[in-house]
Scaffold this active site. Structure first.
Site, PDB file in Angstrom:
ATOM      1  N   ARG A 182       0.871  -1.180   0.000  1.00 36.20           N
ATOM      2  CA  ARG A 182       0.000   0.000   0.000  1.00 36.20           C
ATOM      3  C   ARG A 182       0.900   1.220   0.000  1.00 36.20           C
ATOM      4  O   ARG A 182       1.702   1.423   0.918  1.00 36.20           O
ATOM      5  CB  ARG A 182      -0.901   0.015   1.228  1.00 36.20           C
ATOM      6  N   ASP A 197     -17.219   7.391  -1.035  1.00 37.29           N
ATOM      7  CA  ASP A 197     -15.936   7.256  -0.335  1.00 37.29           C
ATOM      8  C   ASP A 197     -15.606   8.622   0.257  1.00 37.29           C
ATOM      9  O   ASP A 197     -16.237   9.627  -0.084  1.00 37.29           O
ATOM     10  CB  ASP A 197     -14.861   6.804  -1.345  1.00 37.29           C
ATOM     11  N   CYS A 230     -16.234   1.888   1.250  1.00 35.07           N
ATOM     12  CA  CYS A 230     -15.044   1.064   1.540  1.00 35.07           C
ATOM     13  C   CYS A 230     -14.585   1.220   2.984  1.00 35.07           C
ATOM     14  O   CYS A 230     -13.901   0.344   3.511  1.00 35.07           O
ATOM     15  CB  CYS A 230     -13.925   1.428   0.574  1.00 35.07           C
ATOM     16  N   GLN A 281     -10.264  -4.004  -2.614  1.00 35.52           N
ATOM     17  CA  GLN A 281     -11.540  -3.523  -2.088  1.00 35.52           C
ATOM     18  C   GLN A 281     -12.671  -3.851  -3.061  1.00 35.52           C
ATOM     19  O   GLN A 281     -13.735  -4.315  -2.660  1.00 35.52           O
ATOM     20  CB  GLN A 281     -11.468  -2.007  -1.856  1.00 35.52           C
ATOM     21  N   HIS A 318      -7.636   0.686  -6.080  1.00 37.56           N
ATOM     22  CA  HIS A 318      -7.803  -0.133  -4.874  1.00 37.56           C
ATOM     23  C   HIS A 318      -8.538  -1.427  -5.256  1.00 37.56           C
ATOM     24  O   HIS A 318      -9.696  -1.633  -4.879  1.00 37.56           O
ATOM     25  CB  HIS A 318      -8.587   0.661  -3.822  1.00 37.56           C
ATOM     26  N   ARG A 371     -13.483  -8.391   2.652  1.00 33.23           N
ATOM     27  CA  ARG A 371     -12.065  -8.136   2.350  1.00 33.23           C
ATOM     28  C   ARG A 371     -11.251  -9.383   2.687  1.00 33.23           C
ATOM     29  O   ARG A 371     -10.342  -9.773   1.950  1.00 33.23           O
ATOM     30  CB  ARG A 371     -11.530  -6.950   3.179  1.00 33.23           C
TER      31      ARG A 371
END
Ligand code: CP
Ligand code: NVA
Length: 305
Positions: free
Chosen positions: A102, A224, A264, A132, A129, A292
């Site tokens: 990440r 988000d 998310c 996700q 991402h 996840r």
């Protein structure tokens, strides 16, 4: 394919296979059936940004697969002091069986993948991402019983989440409408790629500045944070510009009556979404967070076994 960097690089079949595997691993876990697919393997997890879900779900997931997760904060390893990605990739390839990373620049992850001999998994960049979104597709499938033909509406910032949702929906045949303010629209190359994928899967990609238009008849409503990691200095300005894109009860009522709400996380209640929506009966945010774990186990099993 050695690495999992973007859903755009995966075929529709690969995504469907990983979703099937995620659902199988979830059922096995719930029935107490062990699945030590990665017994004896080690996953390095490089973090240059904060994380709750990604870190915990990868650590727990790797353990459940019989492997060992090794947390590598960039503040502690030499990469954070200027050692090159080339040297880091070559050295870590001699110890590890895979790396989840990440970080900020997507090109850093591409470089790591280029110079490593082991699989690299993208655990979030400024651009994408994908882990996700695989979990989000699983969650949508579990709640709606299908993916093809559904409509996703994404409201807010044209960020990493918007980009990966564009890629994921376009691949699996879901329509997606993205509404962002002018000046915060999605990366043009990502939109073009998604449109090309949507053509193949028979779905539609709509890009607009009108949140009411985007949300109309949606089966899934997604938002988000308006201030992603690394954008903290722009916070005040962003909060003003994004206000019309807040997912509140009134806007949410324009979606289908059985629409699900997704985020998310981490979420900022009262900004991108109001409490009555995110904590309301249509919200599936904790199913997403749980998935996840299952989706990433499927990714690790697919790329590292
Ligand atoms: N959704 C997500 O990636 O959460 P974290 O930042 O907590 O990992
Ligand atoms: N867009 C957010 C997602 C966090 C999981 C960020 O990049 O900070």
């Amino acid at each position: 394919m050695k690495d999992f960097l973007s859903l755009h690089d995966c075929s529709k079949e690969q995504i469907e296979d990983m979703l099937k595997l995620a659902i199988k691993l979830k059922a096995e876990l719930k029935s107490g059936i062990p699945h030590p697919i990665l017994k004896g393997k080690t996953l390095g997890m490089i973090f240059t940004k904060s994380s709750t879900r990604t870190r915990v779900s990868f650590e727990v997931g790797m353990t459940q697969l019989g492997g060992y997760p090794l947390f590598l904060s960039s503040a502690d390893i030499q990469l954070g002091r200027g050692e090159t990605i080339y040297d880091t990739a070559n050295v870590l390839s001699r110890y590890l069986d895979g790396i989840m990373i990440r970080t900020y620049a997507h090109s850093d992850v591409e470089d790591l993948a280029k110079y490593s001999t082991i699989p690299i998994i993208n655990g979030l960049t400024d651009l994408l991402h994908p882990c996700q979104v695989l979990a989000d597709l699983q969650t949508t499938y579990e709640h709606k019983g299908k993916l093809e033909g559904l409509k996703m509406a994404y409201l807010g910032d044209g960020n990493n989440m918007a980009h990966s949702l564009l890629y994921g929906c376009a691949k699996v045949g879901m329509d997606i409408s993205v509404a962002t303010p002018e000046g915060y629209m999605c990366n043009e190359e990502v939109v073009e790629n998604a449109k090309a994928d949507a053509k193949k899967s028979g779905s539609n990609v709509i890009i607009t500045n009108d949140p009411a238009e985007a949300i109309k008849n949606a089966d899934v409503v997604y938002t988000d944070t308006w201030v992603s990691m690394g954008q903290e200095s722009e916070k005040e300005e962003r909060l003003k510009i994004f206000t019309p894109y807040q997912v509140n009860k009134e806007l949410f009522s324009k979606a289908k009556s059985d629409a699900i709400f997704m985020h998310c996380l981490p979420a900022y209640r009262g900004f991108e979404v109001t409490e009555d929506v995110i904590d309301g009966k249509n919200s599936v945010i904790f199913d997403e967070a749980e998935n996840r774990l299952h989706a990433q186990k499927a990714i690790m099993a697919t790329f590292m076994a």
